[in-house]
Design an enzyme around this catalytic site. Structure first.
Site, mmCIF file in Angstrom:
data_model
loop_
_atom_site.group_PDB
_atom_site.id
_atom_site.type_symbol
_atom_site.label_atom_id
_atom_site.label_comp_id
_atom_site.label_asym_id
_atom_site.label_seq_id
_atom_site.Cartn_x
_atom_site.Cartn_y
_atom_site.Cartn_z
ATOM 1 C CG HIS A 263 -43.523 63.389 77.137
ATOM 2 N ND1 HIS A 263 -43.610 64.472 76.075
ATOM 3 C CD2 HIS A 263 -43.770 62.358 76.326
ATOM 4 C CE1 HIS A 263 -43.657 64.042 74.750
ATOM 5 N NE2 HIS A 263 -43.723 62.552 75.112
ATOM 6 C CD GLU A 264 -43.054 59.022 77.876
ATOM 7 O OE1 GLU A 264 -44.028 58.441 77.503
ATOM 8 O OE2 GLU A 264 -42.063 59.385 77.231
ATOM 9 C CG HIS A 267 -47.543 59.242 75.682
ATOM 10 N ND1 HIS A 267 -48.186 59.438 74.452
ATOM 11 C CD2 HIS A 267 -46.289 59.947 75.355
ATOM 12 C CE1 HIS A 267 -47.335 60.269 73.607
ATOM 13 N NE2 HIS A 267 -46.359 60.168 74.211
ATOM 14 C CD GLU A 293 -45.832 61.791 70.922
ATOM 15 O OE1 GLU A 293 -45.533 62.446 71.931
ATOM 16 O OE2 GLU A 293 -45.519 60.571 70.978
#
Length: 502
Positions: A263-264, A267, A293
């Site tokens: 997920h990160e 970003h 996101e």
């Protein structure tokens, strides 16, 4: 006129440097700082943000904008100069409405609220955080009052994360999501349980870290420009396009920390692939929280939960945990990874229930802001929403109202962008598929560069040069539409759990 523009760019660069220095202090606060440094760190961050705000609202900067009025009309709309003037002028106009001392106090209260949140979670005592929330709610209302009366006061807070979007637009999208997701969840429950026992057991943290780094490096992380650290609540930040900071929280009884790394990464990749020419300018960031996101959710879910991805990486996972996965078929692991079942913690949620976690938080934020729910009532209101949407009751506040960091600083307006990011992620994914062909074949071979470079070309490199609405129009040819996301979920669930679910 070029001399004036160069002067403007120099001043904006100084503001940027101060903001990044404050950001570095915030990163350190959540990763390395000993608890005893909390009070001093709050003052340090407040001072830096106050000075940055004073520079950003200085009369000298306003005079330069006046002198450069019309200069951008002579330039192509998408040129660096025109984009910088357009974005910086909007930032200036917003910033000048807010007193520097209020900006400093918001930062100070945020820092102290974070430490209180950590203590409240550890002691399972909401009362520790409550006075901080009450002070910050007052500050947020002061902040809203700095702007012309909007149709909805929540619009002011939402605009800080999703520029140009209105609360009523979010409501419309969320109503569509609820109307589809709640029946979908009931159908999945009727389809019978999924065995996810392979995801439970003992997974040493160092092995998880090794495996995660192997995945991220294959996806595009390089150790010259990235780092991965531990924190309580995972996040990503950047000091520049060549200094990307990811964080995670690995637990030795589950693999959810691995998914947080994926997920990160989304970003971090966004910040890494912004055009380096935008460094030290207001253009050098992702355009909005929903777009950000969309990247984290894409790499976590559309790539990270994809069977083709695991056809490549599963042997490495088996090698790290041979006693655990050696006899588990890939299909069993993949089905477990995509199990749909209501969970207490948002960060552990599956793709169907995740948006429901977000919607309940959005509704509670508005209730608190409008005075329909007091902060003292928030834990009970949170539990009631969890029961309404997910048929769950948190056994304590740490797994209830205190589970997320984002209310420790009253970041109202941020939570909705997680669900909006889900929507945008599939819109971008479908356009990438149309341009790149069969991504499944590429993923099976460990080839992730085509998708990464497509995102660079169509999203990342632009930074904030366009509004979120303009960027989405350029990338997919339309506005934000939940239809593709819901269609993706129906197809995926039908493949995994049978046609009756879809």
């Amino acid at each position: 006129m070029n001399a004036r523009f160069d002067q403007l760019r120099r001043l904006l660069g100084e503001v940027h440097d101060l903001e990044k220095a404050a950001g570095l202090l915030a990163w350190d606060e959540e990763t390395k700082m000993p608890p005893g440094g909390a009070q001093a760190r709050a003052e340090q961050r407040a001072t830096l943000n106050r000075i940055a705000h004073e520079l950003q609202t200085a009369p000298e900067l306003g005079a330069l904008f006046d002198e450069l009025q019309g200069f951008d009309d002579e330039l192509a709309y998408d040129s660096f100069e025109a984009s910088l003037l357009r974005v910086a002028r909007r930032d200036y106009e917003k910033a000048t409405r807010v007193p520097s001392e209020l900006r400093a106090e918001l930062t100070r209260a945020s820092s102290l609220g974070y430490r209180a949140w950590l203590a409240a979670r550890e002691q399972e005592d909401y009362a520790i955080l409550l006075p901080h929330l009450e002070h910050q709610l007052e500050l947020r209302r002061e902040y809203i009052a700095c702007f012309d009366p909007p149709d909805d006061p929540y619009d002011v807070l939402l605009d800080d994360y999703e520029p140009g979007m209105k609360t009523e637009e979010v409501e419309t999208i969320f109503d569509q999501l609820k109307a589809a997701l709640l029946p979908m969840l009931r159908a999945i429950a009727d389809a019978g349980p999924v065995d996810d026992s392979c995801l439970h057991g003992h997974f040493p943290r160092q092995a998880q870290r090794r495996f995660s780094l192997g995945v991220l490096e294959r996806w595009g992380m390089d150790r010259e420009s990235w780092r991965l650290d531990r924190t309580v609540h995972p996040f990503a930040t950047s000091m520049s396009s060549s200094d990307i900071r990811l964080t995670t929280n690995l637990h030795d009884d589950s693999l959810h920390g691995v998914l947080s790394c994926l997920h990160e990464f989304g970003h971090g990749l966004y910040e890494r692939q912004v055009d380096p020419a935008y460094d030290r300018t207001p253009l050098g960031h992702g355009v909005s929280a929903a777009f950000h996101e969309s990247q984290s959710r894409m790499w976590e879910n559309l790539v990270g939960r994809n069977l083709s991805t695991w056809k490549f990486f599963y042997p490495a996972l088996q090698a790290e945990f041979p006693d655990h996965f050696a006899r588990v078929p890939l299909e069993t692991f993949h089905r477990a990874l995509n199990k749909v079942q209501p969970s207490l913690r948002r960060v552990d949620a599956d793709e169907v229930t995740y948006c429901l976690h977000i919607i309940l938080r959005f509704e509670l934020e508005r209730d608190v802001l409008y005075g329909n729910v007091t902060l003292r009532e928030l834990p009970e209101a949170f539990n009631a929403k969890m029961g309404e949407y997910l048929q769950l009751q948190p056994p304590d506040v740490s797994r209830g109202v205190l589970q997320d960091v984002h209310w420790s600083d009253m970041s109202f307006g941020y939570f909705p962008t997680y669900a909006l990011g889900n929507v945008v992620s599939v819109q971008l994914w479908q356009r990438a598929l149309a341009d790149l062909g069969d991504l499944d074949e590429q993923f099976e071979r460990g080839e992730f560069a085509p998708l990464r470079e497509w995102l660079r070309e169509h999203v990342h490199r632009y930074g904030r040069a366009f509004t979120p609405q303009e960027l989405l129009q350029r990338a997919v040819g339309g506005g934000m539409d939940p239809g593709p996301y819901l269609g993706y979920l129906e197809r995926k669930l039908g493949e995994l759990f049978g046609a009756a679910v879809a």
